[in-house]
Structure formats: structure tokens, C-alpha cells
Design an enzyme around this catalytic site. Structure first.
Site, PDB file in Angstrom:
ATOM      1  N   LYS A 253       0.849  -1.202   0.000  1.00 42.93           N
ATOM      2  CA  LYS A 253       0.000   0.000   0.000  1.00 42.93           C
ATOM      3  C   LYS A 253       0.876   1.240   0.000  1.00 42.93           C
ATOM      4  O   LYS A 253       1.627   1.478   0.934  1.00 42.93           O
ATOM      5  CB  LYS A 253      -0.899   0.003   1.239  1.00 42.93           C
ATOM      6  CG  LYS A 253      -1.668   1.322   1.416  1.00 42.93           C
ATOM      7  CD  LYS A 253      -2.392   1.405   2.769  1.00 42.93           C
ATOM      8  CE  LYS A 253      -2.998   2.796   2.983  1.00 42.93           C
ATOM      9  NZ  LYS A 253      -3.620   2.941   4.323  1.00 42.93           N
ATOM     10  N   ASP A 258      -2.832  10.757   2.604  1.00 43.77           N
ATOM     11  CA  ASP A 258      -4.212  10.334   2.870  1.00 43.77           C
ATOM     12  C   ASP A 258      -4.974  11.452   3.575  1.00 43.77           C
ATOM     13  O   ASP A 258      -4.819  11.643   4.774  1.00 43.77           O
ATOM     14  CB  ASP A 258      -4.192   9.058   3.727  1.00 43.77           C
ATOM     15  CG  ASP A 258      -5.589   8.519   3.965  1.00 43.77           C
ATOM     16  OD1 ASP A 258      -6.531   8.970   3.272  1.00 43.77           O
ATOM     17  OD2 ASP A 258      -5.728   7.630   4.833  1.00 43.77           O
ATOM     18  N   LYS A 265     -10.281  13.543   6.996  1.00 40.47           N
ATOM     19  CA  LYS A 265      -9.722  13.437   8.344  1.00 40.47           C
ATOM     20  C   LYS A 265      -9.785  14.821   8.979  1.00 40.47           C
ATOM     21  O   LYS A 265      -9.281  15.782   8.406  1.00 40.47           O
ATOM     22  CB  LYS A 265      -8.271  12.964   8.279  1.00 40.47           C
ATOM     23  CG  LYS A 265      -8.101  11.512   7.873  1.00 40.47           C
ATOM     24  CD  LYS A 265      -6.634  11.118   7.868  1.00 40.47           C
ATOM     25  CE  LYS A 265      -6.420   9.720   7.316  1.00 40.47           C
ATOM     26  NZ  LYS A 265      -6.827   8.644   8.225  1.00 40.47           N
ATOM     27  N   ASP A 276       1.611   7.111   4.984  1.00 44.41           N
ATOM     28  CA  ASP A 276       0.665   6.041   4.684  1.00 44.41           C
ATOM     29  C   ASP A 276       1.124   5.191   3.487  1.00 44.41           C
ATOM     30  O   ASP A 276       0.355   4.438   2.917  1.00 44.41           O
ATOM     31  CB  ASP A 276      -0.724   6.647   4.417  1.00 44.41           C
ATOM     32  CG  ASP A 276      -1.846   5.717   4.839  1.00 44.41           C
ATOM     33  OD1 ASP A 276      -1.545   4.663   5.430  1.00 44.41           O
ATOM     34  OD2 ASP A 276      -3.021   6.027   4.565  1.00 44.41           O
ATOM     35  N   ASP A 336     -12.098   6.839   3.782  1.00 46.96           N
ATOM     36  CA  ASP A 336     -10.826   6.805   4.509  1.00 46.96           C
ATOM     37  C   ASP A 336     -10.331   5.363   4.695  1.00 46.96           C
ATOM     38  O   ASP A 336      -9.206   5.150   5.126  1.00 46.96           O
ATOM     39  CB  ASP A 336     -10.975   7.515   5.858  1.00 46.96           C
ATOM     40  CG  ASP A 336      -9.628   7.897   6.449  1.00 46.96           C
ATOM     41  OD1 ASP A 336      -8.596   7.739   5.757  1.00 46.96           O
ATOM     42  OD2 ASP A 336      -9.603   8.354   7.613  1.00 46.96           O
ATOM     43  N   GLU A 338      -9.289   3.482   2.432  1.00 44.46           N
ATOM     44  CA  GLU A 338      -8.888   3.404   1.023  1.00 44.46           C
ATOM     45  C   GLU A 338      -7.788   2.380   0.787  1.00 44.46           C
ATOM     46  O   GLU A 338      -7.643   1.879  -0.326  1.00 44.46           O
ATOM     47  CB  GLU A 338      -8.440   4.788   0.536  1.00 44.46           C
ATOM     48  CG  GLU A 338      -6.998   5.188   0.867  1.00 44.46           C
ATOM     49  CD  GLU A 338      -6.736   5.327   2.360  1.00 44.46           C
ATOM     50  OE1 GLU A 338      -7.703   5.563   3.117  1.00 44.46           O
ATOM     51  OE2 GLU A 338      -5.570   5.194   2.778  1.00 44.46           O
ATOM     52  N   ARG A 340      -7.383  -0.689   1.693  1.00 45.22           N
ATOM     53  CA  ARG A 340      -7.848  -2.021   1.285  1.00 45.22           C
ATOM     54  C   ARG A 340      -8.308  -2.011  -0.170  1.00 45.22           C
ATOM     55  O   ARG A 340      -8.241  -3.031  -0.845  1.00 45.22           O
ATOM     56  CB  ARG A 340      -8.945  -2.494   2.250  1.00 45.22           C
ATOM     57  CG  ARG A 340     -10.212  -1.703   2.201  1.00 45.22           C
ATOM     58  CD  ARG A 340     -11.068  -1.906   3.453  1.00 45.22           C
ATOM     59  NE  ARG A 340     -10.415  -1.362   4.649  1.00 45.22           N
ATOM     60  CZ  ARG A 340     -10.937  -1.407   5.875  1.00 45.22           C
ATOM     61  NH1 ARG A 340     -12.106  -1.974   6.069  1.00 45.22           N
ATOM     62  NH2 ARG A 340     -10.288  -0.884   6.893  1.00 45.22           N
TER      63      ARG A 340
HETATM   64 ZN   LIG Z   1      -7.308   6.314   5.059  1.00 45.72          ZN
END
Ligand SMILES: [Zn+2]
Length: 506
Positions: A253, A258, A265, A276, A336, A338, A340
Site C-alpha cells: 500500500k 491520505d 480526516k 501512509d 478513509d 482506502e 484495502r
Molecule cells: Zn485512510
């Protein structure tokens, strides 16, 4: 790039041969039985300063390399709950002190009583700790070259390859949202592997991405029109000559920033979200170490999903239903969640690569959930599918992680995890997540693997299938940076050392 390089050093280096300028000793008690000259210096110092051997200290040591003897105490290692991180942290602190003192060519000597299996790899771990302490983000202008002379017979070829991988992982994880936006991340990979025996491809065409990585492309929707933020998929394939006995398939990932997307957020939770991308960073770093070491009999493929999860008028929103690469209709629960989505399409491509490959095994590496931080503190959370569980892959990773100072906690995937992502209407096959933050939902780091299995089609490879595929989902949300501090913590490059040792053991 940090400029640390490991060398093998002989005994006479301690006394001035080879131009070394400091001696760093990592030890519990500084008994130094095989180095009486050093033991004498320590006992002289202890007679005037009771802190000697208990706190990191620099001793004036005429006759020794550089005239400097640095003591980096580990503290009590005999306690049942201690592990080799004590050695890593002591080496890290000692190296920083030596560097501040002016040393640029340090000898590293580990002095531990032998026999405790917890400290089997302590000499290698100490070397990695030194490198961690000296690492600087590439945006720091002054990057002096530091030579590290290893006195405990460590394999320097392996350590230099591993550290080159860890440097890449830290550079990629730690870069700011512009330095390491998706195209920049991909460019870094292209130069990282320019001289290595791997096949590397970068997908940057929007139409191709939307066709082949539809969930990933949904996350990128508000970023595609900003050229420097547009999504990339990087595929790195190490496929040596000769017979292949096993195939590793790794999804990373790489959410380069993010914002949470439309589920923005808020309340200050966005800062630190340039980290991230630690999963893709670790996958790239691992590939670098593999490419430099060139093991035989194993093929390793990594797919890195590089996306900025932006908020904007074109952003994807909750309630949308998007069909994954594996043909599964996914209803978005929360934008959020995202990571996965990014992983699911990568895993689907890796599932296809697994067909016809010898002994395939799958990993996903990701800073995926706040829940794993809440559940396990600073530890990596590993969730196993049924096939990995039966063949004890997670346990193996746990044992090896323990020895390499990268401890992991094992989680069990349960039927409730599948219920969390079950469809709520006839319009979808799968729900991506609930509509709250994972940190507030029970089983918040376990159930994403249920989603990943379903959305990628890997659930077709259970124990009774024609091709059972073991799959470890590795959530490094807390472990990717030091001190669980996503804002300012130095990237750790976890779990690159564990993966390499695991590969060698399988
Ligand atoms: Zn996220």
C-alpha cells in the site's frame, strides 16, 4: 541516501589499523573477557564515574582507534520479557553519540554472553541499529559517509544489501507528500533498480489503471488531473535463471498522502499521513535487498499501488458501488478505508500470477488501520488466512521477527470478520468497511483481511481448492515509524529484515 557502509574488521583495527576513529561497544555488563585492554579502560572509568556501563558514555581512550571508546549499555537482557530490541536501541543511541562526537569510521563490538536464543542475531541487529541511528532523510543536505567496521564476524555482504533495502524503505516512507508523490515514488524505484536483475514496469496510463485497477483508480479519482499526484502501479519482478521452487507475491500500500478523501480526516488527524505509504516502501526495500543478494530458486514479485487519496469535486464518495479487478461489486463504506481498495486490485493481479507458479505465497504490507495501533501498541499485526494458519506461516514470521527486533502479534481471522463486510443489499457483493474509524470498531484490523480475500478473489484459494495459497496480511500502521509518531518519527523499514530472514529459512 544515507552513506553507511559495513566492513569486516580485524582485531588490530581496535588499536589504530585501518583509520578507524571510534570504538563503539554494545554490551550488558562490559565484562569484555576477550578484550582485556578495553575491560581495563572500563574499570578505570567506573572507579571515578558510577554511571559507566549504565548510561551511554564516551571515554577518552589513548591508544584505541580515534582515542574514543563509547559504551552503549543494553540494560538487563536476562529478564524473561526482554528481547533483542534492547541491543538495537543501544546501538542506535551509541551510534548517534559517536556521530555527534565527530566519529565517521566506527568500529562496532557487541559483547554479550552467548547461549540465549533470543539474542541469536544480536550482532546483525546491533549493526542495523547503528545504521538506523545514523540514517537521515535524503532532503537533509549534509550526508557524510560513515564506515562501520564490524568485529563480530557478521556477513557484511548480506548486511549491506539488507541495509540498502532499509534505506530505500525509509526514504520512500519518509518523503513528504510532494517529494514522494506517486510519480516521484515510481521514479525513485526506477533508479533504485536500474542496475539490478529485475523487470520493472510502471503503469501510468489513466485508462489502463481504470480498467485493470478500478478500486485503486477510484481512490485516485480526485488526483488524476494533477499530473504530479496521479496514480502509478509499480511492478517489480525478480525471476532468476534456473528452477524456481517458490514464488513470493507481495502487495504494498503506497498511499502517498491520505486526506481521508470525502470522509475527510478532521481535528488534526491528517498530519503524518504522508507516511501512509510505508507498506509499498517496505515492499520496494525488500525487493532491493533480494535483487542485490540474488537468491536462487525463488521468484519474488511486488506490486506497489501508489495513490494520493485526495478530497475534491471528483472524489469518490461512500455508497458508490465499484467493480473490482476480480469482478466483485464493492460498496464503499468510508473513503478513509482506502488502503484495502488499493491492495485488493494489486492482490487480484498477484492471484493471477500465482496460477502456474511454484509454491506461491502472498503478502500484503500496509499501514492499514488505526485499530492495530489501538490493539497492539507499537507492534506489527499479522493476520493469516486459513492456508497460512494451517502451515504456521504467521508463527514463523513471529519467531523470526522476534529474533530480528521486529516483533509481530498474530491475529486470527474469524467468521465475524466476513460478516462485517457481507453485502447489505442485492446491489453489491461486498461492503468495504463500516462508516466509522477503524480504531472504534472491534476487530478493526482483522476484518480488512476478510475484505481483501473476497475483493481480490483470493478466497477462491482456500484449503480445499485446487491451489491453496497461504496469505499473510501485515499491518504496520504503528510499526512503520519510530515511537508510533507518524508526524515526526523516523521510518523503521519494518518488516524488511524479517522478510529477508524468512525467505532464507523457507
Ligand atoms: Zn485512510
Amino acid at each position: 541516501m544515507a552513506q553507511v557502509e559495513f566492513f569486516t574488521s580485524a582485531e588490530d583495527a581496535l588499536f589504530g589499523e585501518g583509520g578507524w576513529d571510534a570504538v563503539l561497544v554494545v554490551s550488558q555488563e562490559f565484562a569484555l573477557e576477550s578484550h582485556p585492554e578495553l575491560a581495563q579502560l572500563v574499570s578505570h572509568a567506573a572507579s571515578v564515574d558510577q554511571r559507566t556501563g549504565k548510561e551511554a558514555t564516551l571515554l577518552l581512550a589513548p591508544g584505541l582507534a580515534g582515542g574514543r571508546l563509547l559504551l552503549a549499555p543494553t540494560g538487563d537482557l536476562s529478564d524473561d520479557y526482554e528481547d533483542v530490541r534492547r541491543v538495537y536501541e543501544a546501538a542506535e543511541e551509541g551510534a548517534k553519540m559517536a556521530f555527534r562526537a565527530g566519529a565517521r569510521a566506527m568500529l562496532l563490538l557487541l559483547d554479550l554472553p552467548a547461549g540465549d536464543p533470543r539474542y541469536l542475531n544480536a550482532a546483525e541487529v546491533a549493526a542495523l541499529g547503528v545504521a538506523q541511528g545514523l540514517y537521515l532523510n535524503p532532503d537533509v543536505e549534509s550526508q557524510p559517509r560513515v564506515r562501520i567496521g564490524l568485529m563480530n564476524g557478521q556477513d557484511v555482504v548480506r548486511l549491506n544489501a539488507l541495509e540498502a533495502g532499509r534505506v530505500a524503505a525509509r526514504d520512500l516512507c519518509g518523503g513528504d507528500p510532494e517529494q514522494m508523490a506517486p510519480p516521484a515514488f515510481a521514479d525513485y524505484c526506477v533508479s533504485l533498480f536500474a542496475e539490478e536483475p529485475v523487470e520493472l514496469s510502471v503503469i501510468d496510463d489513466r485508462q489502463q489503471l481504470e480498467r485493470e485497477y478500478p478500486l485503486l483508480s477510484a481512490v485516485s479519482r480526485a488526483s488524476f488531473n494533477i499530473a504530479r499526484h496521479a496514480a502509478r502501479v509499480v511492478r517489480i519482478d525478480y525471476n532468476p535463471e534456473g528452477e524456481i521452487h517458490q514464488t513470493w507475491l507481495i502487495a504494498g500500500k503506497g498511499v502517498t498522502f491520505d486526506t481521508g478523501g470525502a470522509d475527510l480526516k478532521v481535528g488534526g488527524a491528517m498530519a503524518g499521513m504522508s507516511r501512509d505509504k510505508g507498506g509499498a516502501a517496505a515492499a520496494a526495500g525488500f525487493m532491493k535487498a533480494v535483487a542485490m543478494l540474488r537468491p536462487q530458486g525463488i521468484r519474488v514479485v511486488a506490486e506497489l499501488g501508489l495513490v494520493r487519496n485526495a478530497a475534491g469535486s471528483d472524489a469518490f464518495v461512500p455508497d458508490e458501488i465499484i467493480t473490482s479487478h476480480a469482478g466483485i461489486r464493492v460498496r464503499i463504506g468510508n473513503t478513509d478505508a482506502e488502503g484495502r481498495l488499493v491492495l485488493a486490485d494489486l492482490l487480484s493481479h498477484l492471484r493471477e500470477a500465482a496460477q502456474g507458479s511454484p509454491a506461491p505465497r502472498v503478502f500484503s504490507l500496509a499501514t492499514l488501520t488505526g485499530h492495530v495501533v489501538r490493539a497492539y501498541g507499537p507492534y506489527t499485526g499479522v493476520v493469516e488466512n486459513s492456508v497460512a494458519r494451517v502451515s504456521q506461516q504467521g508463527q514463523l514470521m513471529q519467531q523470526i521477527g522476534e529474533r530480528w527486533g521486529e516483533p509481530v502479534e498474530l491475529s486470527t481471522l474469524r467468521r465475524e470478520d466476513f460478516a462485517q463486510v457481507a453485502p447489505r443489499s442485492e446491489s453489491e457483493d461486498l461492503l468495504s468497511s463500516n462508516n466509522g474509524a477503524s480504531v472504534n470498531i472491534s476487530r478493526g484490523h482483522q476484518f480488512p483481511q476478510a475484505f481483501l480475500l473476497k475483493a481480490s478473489g483470493l478466497d477462491r484459494h482456500q484449503l480445499a481448492s485446487d491451489l491453496p495459497i497461504p496469505y499473510l496480511h501485515v499491518d504496520i500502521a504503528a510499526a512503520a515509524v519510530e515511537k508510533r509518531d507518524p508526524l515526526y518519527g523516523k521510518p523503521t523499514a519494518r518488516p524488511v529484515a524479517t522478510l529477508l530472514a524468512m525467505m532464507e529459512e523457507l
